[in-house]
Design a protein around this motif. Structure first.
Motif, PDB file in Angstrom:
ATOM      1  N   TYR A   1       0.872  -1.093  -0.017  1.00  0.00           N
ATOM      2  CA  TYR A   1       0.128  -0.050  -0.039  1.00  0.00           C
ATOM      3  C   TYR A   1       0.896   1.174   0.055  1.00  0.00           C
ATOM      4  CZ  TYR A   1      -4.206  -2.679   0.684  1.00  0.00           C
ATOM      5  OH  TYR A   1      -5.107  -3.421   0.660  1.00  0.00           O
ATOM      6  N   TYR A   2       0.564   1.975  -0.795  1.00  0.00           N
ATOM      7  CA  TYR A   2       1.286   3.560  -1.099  1.00  0.00           C
ATOM      8  C   TYR A   2       0.408   4.597  -0.575  1.00  0.00           C
ATOM      9  CZ  TYR A   2       4.494   0.566  -3.787  1.00  0.00           C
ATOM     10  OH  TYR A   2       5.402  -0.569  -4.040  1.00  0.00           O
ATOM     11  N   CYS A   3       1.076   5.571  -0.137  1.00  0.00           N
ATOM     12  CA  CYS A   3       0.391   6.824  -0.084  1.00  0.00           C
ATOM     13  C   CYS A   3       0.799   7.624  -1.221  1.00  0.00           C
ATOM     14  CB  CYS A   3       0.958   7.562   1.360  1.00  0.00           C
ATOM     15  SG  CYS A   3       0.608   9.118   1.783  1.00  0.00           S
ATOM     16  N   ALA A   4      -0.281   8.244  -1.739  1.00  0.00           N
ATOM     17  CA  ALA A   4       0.269   9.173  -2.865  1.00  0.00           C
ATOM     18  C   ALA A   4      -0.493  10.925  -2.729  1.00  0.00           C
ATOM     19  CB  ALA A   4      -0.637   8.540  -3.919  1.00  0.00           C
ATOM     20  N   ALA A   5      -0.078  11.259  -3.729  1.00  0.00           N
ATOM     21  CA  ALA A   5      -0.468  12.847  -3.939  1.00  0.00           C
ATOM     22  C   ALA A   5      -0.535  13.276  -5.322  1.00  0.00           C
ATOM     23  CB  ALA A   5       0.474  13.793  -3.083  1.00  0.00           C
ATOM     24  N   GLU A   6      -1.688  13.737  -5.506  1.00  0.00           N
ATOM     25  CA  GLU A   6      -1.910  14.394  -6.926  1.00  0.00           C
ATOM     26  C   GLU A   6      -2.436  15.746  -7.128  1.00  0.00           C
ATOM     27  OE1 GLU A   6      -1.281  12.601 -10.035  1.00  0.00           O
ATOM     28  OE2 GLU A   6      -1.491  14.675 -10.277  1.00  0.00           O
ATOM     29  N   GLN A   7      -2.015  16.395  -7.948  1.00  0.00           N
ATOM     30  CA  GLN A   7      -2.401  17.852  -7.975  1.00  0.00           C
ATOM     31  C   GLN A   7      -3.683  18.342  -8.876  1.00  0.00           C
ATOM     32  OE1 GLN A   7       0.576  20.858  -8.901  1.00  0.00           O
ATOM     33  NE2 GLN A   7      -0.681  22.394  -8.035  1.00  0.00           N
ATOM     34  N   TYR A   8      -3.387  17.304 -10.105  1.00  0.00           N
ATOM     35  CA  TYR A   8      -4.354  17.690 -11.221  1.00  0.00           C
ATOM     36  C   TYR A   8      -5.357  16.481 -11.339  1.00  0.00           C
ATOM     37  CZ  TYR A   8      -0.768  21.085 -12.118  1.00  0.00           C
ATOM     38  OH  TYR A   8       0.226  21.928 -11.985  1.00  0.00           O
ATOM     39  N   ASP A   9      -6.555  17.079 -11.830  1.00  0.00           N
ATOM     40  CA  ASP A   9      -7.495  16.068 -12.207  1.00  0.00           C
ATOM     41  C   ASP A   9      -7.899  14.908 -11.219  1.00  0.00           C
ATOM     42  OD1 ASP A   9      -7.868  13.468 -15.051  1.00  0.00           O
ATOM     43  OD2 ASP A   9      -9.444  14.892 -13.971  1.00  0.00           O
TER      44      ASP A   9
ATOM     45  N   PRO B   1      -4.007   2.875 -16.287  1.00  0.00           N
ATOM     46  CA  PRO B   1      -3.991   2.370 -15.040  1.00  0.00           C
ATOM     47  C   PRO B   1      -3.783   3.654 -13.891  1.00  0.00           C
ATOM     48  CG  PRO B   1      -1.947   2.467 -16.312  1.00  0.00           C
ATOM     49  CD  PRO B   1      -3.035   2.879 -17.284  1.00  0.00           C
ATOM     50  N   PHE B   2      -3.750   3.206 -12.733  1.00  0.00           N
ATOM     51  CA  PHE B   2      -3.933   4.260 -11.861  1.00  0.00           C
ATOM     52  C   PHE B   2      -2.424   4.866 -11.784  1.00  0.00           C
ATOM     53  CE2 PHE B   2      -4.783   6.531  -8.028  1.00  0.00           C
ATOM     54  CZ  PHE B   2      -3.797   6.592  -7.545  1.00  0.00           C
ATOM     55  N   ARG B   3      -2.069   6.167 -11.673  1.00  0.00           N
ATOM     56  CA  ARG B   3      -1.011   7.167 -11.521  1.00  0.00           C
ATOM     57  C   ARG B   3      -1.050   8.067 -10.672  1.00  0.00           C
ATOM     58  NH1 ARG B   3      -3.886   7.709 -16.084  1.00  0.00           N
ATOM     59  NH2 ARG B   3      -4.175   9.708 -16.898  1.00  0.00           N
ATOM     60  N   ALA B   4       0.128   8.412  -9.936  1.00  0.00           N
ATOM     61  CA  ALA B   4       0.164   9.547  -9.148  1.00  0.00           C
ATOM     62  C   ALA B   4       1.523  10.273  -9.457  1.00  0.00           C
ATOM     63  CB  ALA B   4       0.069   9.022  -7.879  1.00  0.00           C
ATOM     64  N   THR B   5       1.509  11.467  -9.100  1.00  0.00           N
ATOM     65  CA  THR B   5       2.642  12.324  -9.185  1.00  0.00           C
ATOM     66  C   THR B   5       3.588  12.021  -8.128  1.00  0.00           C
ATOM     67  OG1 THR B   5       1.377  14.338 -10.610  1.00  0.00           O
ATOM     68  CG2 THR B   5       3.715  14.646  -9.559  1.00  0.00           C
ATOM     69  N   TYR B   6       3.287  11.929  -6.942  1.00  0.00           N
ATOM     70  CA  TYR B   6       4.142  11.538  -6.051  1.00  0.00           C
ATOM     71  C   TYR B   6       3.471  10.285  -5.141  1.00  0.00           C
ATOM     72  CZ  TYR B   6       5.760  16.272  -6.573  1.00  0.00           C
ATOM     73  OH  TYR B   6       6.021  17.683  -7.420  1.00  0.00           O
ATOM     74  N   TRP B   7       4.572   9.724  -4.714  1.00  0.00           N
ATOM     75  CA  TRP B   7       4.175   8.497  -3.878  1.00  0.00           C
ATOM     76  C   TRP B   7       5.241   8.127  -2.966  1.00  0.00           C
ATOM     77  CZ3 TRP B   7       4.500   8.169  -8.953  1.00  0.00           C
ATOM     78  CH2 TRP B   7       5.723   7.303  -9.409  1.00  0.00           C
ATOM     79  N   GLY B   8       4.945   7.323  -2.014  1.00  0.00           N
ATOM     80  CA  GLY B   8       5.949   6.803  -0.574  1.00  0.00           C
ATOM     81  C   GLY B   8       6.398   5.652  -1.175  1.00  0.00           C
ATOM     82  N   GLN B   9       7.433   5.059  -0.076  1.00  0.00           N
ATOM     83  CA  GLN B   9       8.027   3.690  -0.384  1.00  0.00           C
ATOM     84  C   GLN B   9       7.179   2.542  -0.183  1.00  0.00           C
ATOM     85  OE1 GLN B   9       8.094   5.377   2.480  1.00  0.00           O
ATOM     86  NE2 GLN B   9       7.791   3.763   4.056  1.00  0.00           N
ATOM     87  N   GLY B  10       5.988   2.745   0.463  1.00  0.00           N
ATOM     88  CA  GLY B  10       5.062   1.555   0.439  1.00  0.00           C
ATOM     89  C   GLY B  10       5.071   0.833   1.621  1.00  0.00           C
ATOM     90  N   THR B  11       4.080   0.454   2.079  1.00  0.00           N
ATOM     91  CA  THR B  11       4.072  -0.724   3.374  1.00  0.00           C
ATOM     92  C   THR B  11       3.256  -1.913   3.021  1.00  0.00           C
ATOM     93  OG1 THR B  11       3.531  -0.691   5.906  1.00  0.00           O
ATOM     94  CG2 THR B  11       2.189   0.527   4.510  1.00  0.00           C
ATOM     95  N   GLN B  12       3.749  -2.977   3.497  1.00  0.00           N
ATOM     96  CA  GLN B  12       3.081  -4.227   3.007  1.00  0.00           C
ATOM     97  C   GLN B  12       2.075  -4.747   3.985  1.00  0.00           C
ATOM     98  OE1 GLN B  12       3.734  -6.269   0.368  1.00  0.00           O
ATOM     99  NE2 GLN B  12       2.222  -7.631   0.895  1.00  0.00           N
ATOM    100  N   VAL B  13       0.751  -5.108   3.270  1.00  0.00           N
ATOM    101  CA  VAL B  13      -0.310  -5.745   4.020  1.00  0.00           C
ATOM    102  C   VAL B  13      -0.429  -6.975   3.449  1.00  0.00           C
ATOM    103  CG1 VAL B  13      -2.719  -5.512   4.454  1.00  0.00           C
ATOM    104  CG2 VAL B  13      -1.406  -3.436   4.370  1.00  0.00           C
ATOM    105  N   THR B  14      -0.292  -8.061   4.640  1.00  0.00           N
ATOM    106  CA  THR B  14      -0.430  -9.456   4.311  1.00  0.00           C
ATOM    107  C   THR B  14      -1.797  -9.949   4.999  1.00  0.00           C
ATOM    108  OG1 THR B  14       1.674  -9.586   3.694  1.00  0.00           O
ATOM    109  CG2 THR B  14       0.399 -11.710   3.791  1.00  0.00           C
ATOM    110  N   VAL B  15      -2.906 -10.494   4.409  1.00  0.00           N
ATOM    111  CA  VAL B  15      -4.054 -10.898   5.012  1.00  0.00           C
ATOM    112  C   VAL B  15      -4.005 -12.680   4.564  1.00  0.00           C
ATOM    113  CG1 VAL B  15      -6.356 -10.865   5.258  1.00  0.00           C
ATOM    114  CG2 VAL B  15      -5.100  -8.837   4.510  1.00  0.00           C
ATOM    115  N   SER B  16      -4.158 -13.347   5.811  1.00  0.00           N
ATOM    116  CA  SER B  16      -4.123 -14.852   5.481  1.00  0.00           C
ATOM    117  C   SER B  16      -5.562 -15.208   5.636  1.00  0.00           C
ATOM    118  CB  SER B  16      -3.142 -15.545   6.537  1.00  0.00           C
ATOM    119  OG  SER B  16      -3.439 -15.188   7.830  1.00  0.00           O
ATOM    120  N   SER B  17      -5.932 -16.314   5.096  1.00  0.00           N
ATOM    121  CA  SER B  17      -7.375 -16.954   5.380  1.00  0.00           C
ATOM    122  C   SER B  17      -7.230 -17.953   6.595  1.00  0.00           C
ATOM    123  CB  SER B  17      -7.582 -17.553   3.791  1.00  0.00           C
ATOM    124  OG  SER B  17      -6.593 -18.629   3.756  1.00  0.00           O
TER     125      SER B  17
END
Length: 128
Positions: A93-101, A112-128
């Motif tokens: 999961y990534y945090c992102a910032a976008e100025q336009y549209d 596809p989804f795109r953003a101007t700025y984003w972070g390094q991400g953090t992993q989320v793992t869900v087990s059944s």
């Protein structure tokens, strides 16, 4: 300098909850939408949730009713509360910032989804 730094990921069982945080700095808050996207191995980026400059929130259909995006009082922290997690939510999961549209849900609809700025991400793992 613009920075987005995520934290709060982890491993949980299906049905569990997590809260992701993102420290936001260097952005003029009135000019940028903030949001979260995710990417699983072998899959395209998916916009998950966004908050517009007036506080309007939008969500992907896949997470609506389960995830909640919010900001801290000073807008320097962005949160994503993840409830009722499913194995299909496993991704980085990534945090992102976008100025336009990025208004009226248009940002999350990008394919596809795109953003101007984003972070390094953090992993989320869900087990059944």
């Amino acid at each position: 300098q613009e920075q987005l730094i995520e934290s709060g990921g982890g491993s949980v069982q299906a049905g569990g909850s997590l809260r992701l945080s993102c420290e936001v700095s260097g952005f003029p808050y009135n000019n940028f939408c903030l949001g979260w996207f995710r990417q699983a191995p072998g899959k395209y980026r998916e916009g998950v949730a966004a908050i517009e400059t007036d506080g309007t929130t939008t969500y992907a259909d896949s997470v609506k009713g389960r995830f909640t995006i919010s900001q801290g009082n000073t807008k320097s922290t962005l949160y994503l509360q993840l409830n009722s997690l499913e194995p299909e939510d496993t991704a980085k999961y990534y945090c992102a910032a976008e100025q336009y549209d990025c208004y009226q849900g248009s940002w999350l609809r990008r394919r596809p989804f795109r953003a101007t700025y984003w972070g390094q991400g953090t992993q989320v793992t869900v087990s059944s």
